[in-house]
Design an enzyme around this catalytic site. Structure first.
Site, PDB file in Angstrom:
ATOM      1  N   GLN A  33       0.840  -1.200   0.000  1.00 58.09           N
ATOM      2  CA  GLN A  33       0.000   0.000   0.000  1.00 58.09           C
ATOM      3  C   GLN A  33       0.876   1.251   0.000  1.00 58.09           C
ATOM      4  O   GLN A  33       2.067   1.183   0.259  1.00 58.09           O
ATOM      5  CB  GLN A  33      -0.892  -0.010   1.253  1.00 58.09           C
ATOM      6  CG  GLN A  33      -0.148  -0.272   2.560  1.00 58.09           C
ATOM      7  CD  GLN A  33      -0.966  -1.031   3.594  1.00 58.09           C
ATOM      8  OE1 GLN A  33      -2.191  -1.063   3.535  1.00 58.09           O
ATOM      9  NE2 GLN A  33      -0.296  -1.641   4.560  1.00 58.09           N
ATOM     10  N   HIS A  64      -8.484   2.367  19.708  1.00 55.26           N
ATOM     11  CA  HIS A  64      -7.694   1.276  20.293  1.00 55.26           C
ATOM     12  C   HIS A  64      -8.291   0.771  21.615  1.00 55.26           C
ATOM     13  O   HIS A  64      -8.311  -0.430  21.863  1.00 55.26           O
ATOM     14  CB  HIS A  64      -6.235   1.708  20.443  1.00 55.26           C
ATOM     15  CG  HIS A  64      -5.573   1.894  19.118  1.00 55.26           C
ATOM     16  ND1 HIS A  64      -4.913   3.039  18.758  1.00 55.26           N
ATOM     17  CD2 HIS A  64      -5.520   1.078  18.030  1.00 55.26           C
ATOM     18  CE1 HIS A  64      -4.467   2.914  17.515  1.00 55.26           C
ATOM     19  NE2 HIS A  64      -4.828   1.741  17.049  1.00 55.26           N
ATOM     20  N   ASP A  88       0.405  -0.423  13.827  1.00 60.09           N
ATOM     21  CA  ASP A  88       0.820   0.759  14.615  1.00 60.09           C
ATOM     22  C   ASP A  88       1.038   0.420  16.083  1.00 60.09           C
ATOM     23  O   ASP A  88       1.661   1.181  16.811  1.00 60.09           O
ATOM     24  CB  ASP A  88      -0.212   1.887  14.467  1.00 60.09           C
ATOM     25  CG  ASP A  88      -1.608   1.442  14.828  1.00 60.09           C
ATOM     26  OD1 ASP A  88      -1.799   0.872  15.912  1.00 60.09           O
ATOM     27  OD2 ASP A  88      -2.523   1.660  14.017  1.00 60.09           O
ATOM     28  N   GLY A 140      -2.869 -12.377   8.041  1.00 62.04           N
ATOM     29  CA  GLY A 140      -3.692 -12.844   9.157  1.00 62.04           C
ATOM     30  C   GLY A 140      -4.504 -14.084   8.818  1.00 62.04           C
ATOM     31  O   GLY A 140      -4.751 -14.931   9.683  1.00 62.04           O
ATOM     32  N   ASP A 157      -7.923  -5.773  13.716  1.00 65.98           N
ATOM     33  CA  ASP A 157      -7.644  -4.335  13.582  1.00 65.98           C
ATOM     34  C   ASP A 157      -7.187  -4.110  12.140  1.00 65.98           C
ATOM     35  O   ASP A 157      -6.011  -3.915  11.861  1.00 65.98           O
ATOM     36  CB  ASP A 157      -6.536  -3.971  14.583  1.00 65.98           C
ATOM     37  CG  ASP A 157      -6.196  -2.499  14.570  1.00 65.98           C
ATOM     38  OD1 ASP A 157      -6.829  -1.724  13.834  1.00 65.98           O
ATOM     39  OD2 ASP A 157      -5.264  -2.114  15.315  1.00 65.98           O
ATOM     40  N   SER A 158      -8.142  -4.183  11.221  1.00 67.81           N
ATOM     41  CA  SER A 158      -7.778  -4.230   9.805  1.00 67.81           C
ATOM     42  C   SER A 158      -8.105  -2.942   9.068  1.00 67.81           C
ATOM     43  O   SER A 158      -8.921  -2.140   9.528  1.00 67.81           O
ATOM     44  CB  SER A 158      -8.533  -5.373   9.126  1.00 67.81           C
ATOM     45  OG  SER A 158      -9.880  -5.010   9.002  1.00 67.81           O
ATOM     46  N   THR A 159      -7.469  -2.775   7.925  1.00 64.75           N
ATOM     47  CA  THR A 159      -7.823  -1.685   7.011  1.00 64.75           C
ATOM     48  C   THR A 159      -9.224  -1.933   6.445  1.00 64.75           C
ATOM     49  O   THR A 159      -9.835  -2.971   6.673  1.00 64.75           O
ATOM     50  CB  THR A 159      -6.803  -1.628   5.849  1.00 64.75           C
ATOM     51  OG1 THR A 159      -6.374  -2.953   5.552  1.00 64.75           O
ATOM     52  CG2 THR A 159      -5.585  -0.828   6.203  1.00 64.75           C
ATOM     53  N   GLU A 160      -9.707  -0.986   5.670  1.00 65.12           N
ATOM     54  CA  GLU A 160     -11.012  -1.133   5.024  1.00 65.12           C
ATOM     55  C   GLU A 160     -10.942  -2.354   4.078  1.00 65.12           C
ATOM     56  O   GLU A 160      -9.854  -2.752   3.666  1.00 65.12           O
ATOM     57  CB  GLU A 160     -11.406   0.117   4.215  1.00 65.12           C
ATOM     58  CG  GLU A 160     -10.721   1.403   4.585  1.00 65.12           C
ATOM     59  CD  GLU A 160     -10.938   1.828   6.034  1.00 65.12           C
ATOM     60  OE1 GLU A 160      -9.944   2.221   6.676  1.00 65.12           O
ATOM     61  OE2 GLU A 160     -12.063   1.749   6.529  1.00 65.12           O
ATOM     62  N   PRO A 164      -5.434  -6.522   0.537  1.00 66.12           N
ATOM     63  CA  PRO A 164      -5.205  -7.712   1.376  1.00 66.12           C
ATOM     64  C   PRO A 164      -6.219  -7.872   2.498  1.00 66.12           C
ATOM     65  O   PRO A 164      -6.301  -8.929   3.123  1.00 66.12           O
ATOM     66  CB  PRO A 164      -3.796  -7.476   1.950  1.00 66.12           C
ATOM     67  CG  PRO A 164      -3.550  -6.007   1.839  1.00 66.12           C
ATOM     68  CD  PRO A 164      -4.341  -5.543   0.651  1.00 66.12           C
TER      69      PRO A 164
HETATM   70  N1  AAT Z   1      -4.760   0.606  14.561  1.00 60.71           N
HETATM   71  C1  AAT Z   1      -5.460   1.352  13.576  1.00 60.71           C
HETATM   72  C2  AAT Z   1      -4.869   1.175  12.261  1.00 60.71           C
HETATM   73  C3  AAT Z   1      -5.349   0.303  11.334  1.00 60.71           C
HETATM   74  S1  AAT Z   1      -4.200  -0.325  10.260  1.00 60.71           S
HETATM   75  C4  AAT Z   1      -4.731  -1.872   9.752  1.00 60.71           C
HETATM   76  C5  AAT Z   1      -3.552  -2.732   9.307  1.00 60.71           C
HETATM   77  O1  AAT Z   1      -4.066  -3.957   8.781  1.00 60.71           O
HETATM   78  C6  AAT Z   1      -2.646  -2.146   8.229  1.00 60.71           C
HETATM   79  O2  AAT Z   1      -1.381  -1.882   8.768  1.00 60.71           O
HETATM   80  C7  AAT Z   1      -2.602  -3.241   7.136  1.00 60.71           C
HETATM   81  O3  AAT Z   1      -1.320  -3.409   6.585  1.00 60.71           O
HETATM   82  C8  AAT Z   1      -3.059  -4.472   7.920  1.00 60.71           C
HETATM   83  N2  AAT Z   1      -3.621  -5.562   7.119  1.00 60.71           N
HETATM   84  C9  AAT Z   1      -4.415  -5.478   6.016  1.00 60.71           C
HETATM   85  N3  AAT Z   1      -4.712  -6.698   5.542  1.00 60.71           N
HETATM   86  C10 AAT Z   1      -4.106  -7.603   6.368  1.00 60.71           C
HETATM   87  C11 AAT Z   1      -4.023  -9.033   6.388  1.00 60.71           C
HETATM   88  N4  AAT Z   1      -4.646  -9.778   5.481  1.00 60.71           N
HETATM   89  N5  AAT Z   1      -3.308  -9.612   7.392  1.00 60.71           N
HETATM   90  C12 AAT Z   1      -2.668  -8.869   8.320  1.00 60.71           C
HETATM   91  N6  AAT Z   1      -2.693  -7.507   8.334  1.00 60.71           N
HETATM   92  C13 AAT Z   1      -3.399  -6.877   7.368  1.00 60.71           C
HETATM   93  C14 AAT Z   1      -6.800  -0.029  11.213  1.00 60.71           C
HETATM   94  C15 AAT Z   1      -7.625   1.127  10.742  1.00 60.71           C
HETATM   95  C16 AAT Z   1      -9.096   0.889  10.951  1.00 60.71           C
HETATM   96  C17 AAT Z   1     -10.018   1.566  10.014  1.00 60.71           C
HETATM   97  C18 AAT Z   1      -9.616   2.898   9.489  1.00 60.71           C
HETATM   98  N7  AAT Z   1     -10.751   3.610   8.952  1.00 60.71           N
END
Ligand code: AAT
Length: 279
Positions: A33, A64, A88, A140, A157-160, A164
């Site tokens: 990303q 958090h 983070d 994950g 605690d994942s991205t949108e 991935p």
């Molecule tokens: N603690 C708040 C920050 C986040 S970051 C979410 C993390 O999920 C990112 O660093 C990303 O690299 C990771 N990620 C994405 N897909 C996977 C996967 N398949 N396995 C492991 N890690 C992954 C969360 C923000 C929340 C919502 C924001 N609007």
């Protein structure tokens, strides 16, 4: 001349958030990303992945704490905890506030998020150096498959749901989490905005209810996330959070969570509650 620099995130095709910034501190295209650290006037430093706010110095505590403590206090004795994503370190920091925790595993797919957070967000990422933390740079989904019956609590605690993270919002992943949990295990996933992601929340709630005997939805106010109202979905193999005796919740150093809030969280505003009732 006073330069006017602004950051704008188009959170939906028709709506966004905008914030005055001092400067961009860091930019990198990782293998997964694009990553930016910017310094805003209102929320301090902001971590942006693929153009979306992940965390900021000023409001990170809400996300958090609320991702972590509701599940951790529902479990009678959480010893081994997994955070999927969350590079983070903020969720890990909150997990480690619970004295019962012996091991906290972070499974983050993008090691660069961890490195850059350590450098630019020491108050969030500092806990990653604790000796109870085991950092795995991996997907994950694969980690869950390889660790059956191991965890007391799993936090997603994942991205949108793009790139991935798509699979982290799908039913087979929640079944994998169920299998990776011990018999009284609990999971909590961040599940996006009740304004903008209604179908997703309803679907995830339905999926988690069909796998776990207990499913609960709750919300928290996070100003830098789309719509400012955020949702979390809990699945439990054992205890129902509604049966937790709040007088037994010990005081932790928190800024948003407090024991008296615990049961109130599950009394949802009606437009959110309908998402749990098969709209
Ligand atoms: N603690 C708040 C920050 C986040 S970051 C979410 C993390 O999920 C990112 O660093 C990303 O690299 C990771 N990620 C994405 N897909 C996977 C996967 N398949 N396995 C492991 N890690 C992954 C969360 C923000 C929340 C919502 C924001 N609007």
């Amino acid at each position: 001349m006073d330069m006017e620099l602004w950051y704008t995130e188009k959170q939906t095709p028709d709506h966004g958030i905008t914030s005055k910034i001092r400067r961009t501190l860091y930019h990198e295209q990782t293998d997964f990303q694009s990553m930016d650290v910017i310094e805003t006037k209102t929320f301090g430093r902001m971590l942006v992945l693929d153009g979306m706010v992940m965390t900021t110095d000023e409001d990170e505590f809400v996300y958090h704490e609320m991702l972590t403590h509701v599940g951790m206090f529902t479990h009678p004795n959480p010893k081994k905890v997994l955070v999927v994503g969350g590079g983070d370190g903020g969720a890990i920091r909150e997990v480690l506030k619970h004295p019962s925790v012996e091991k906290a595993v972070l499974c983050e797919i993008d090691g660069r998020v961890i490195d850059v957070s350590r450098e630019y967000f020491p108050a969030i990422a500092g806990a990653l150096s604790d000796e109870r933390v085991d950092i795995q740079v991996a997907d994950g989904i694969q980690h869950i498959e390889a660790h059956k019956g191991e965890y007391d609590v799993i936090l997603v605690d994942s991205t949108e749901p793009v790139g991935p993270a798509v699979g982290l919002f799908q039913k087979p992943f929640y079944q994998g989490i169920y299998d990776a949990l011990k018999p009284d295990g609990i999971m909590v996933a961040q599940t996006e905005s009740p304004w903008f992601n209604r179908d997703l929340i309803a679907q995830v709630y339905q999926d988690i209810s069909s796998i776990f005997p207990v499913a609960r939805l709750y919300t928290a106010s996070i100003p830098t996330y789309p719509s400012g109202l955020w949702s979390f979905t809990l699945g439990s193999k054992g205890k129902d959070p509604l049966s937790v005796d709040v007088s037994e919740i010990p005081e932790l150093e928190t800024k948003y969570f407090q024991p008296e809030l615990f049961h109130a969280l599950f009394k949802l505003p009606r437009f959110v509650e309908v998402l749990t009732q098969g709209e």
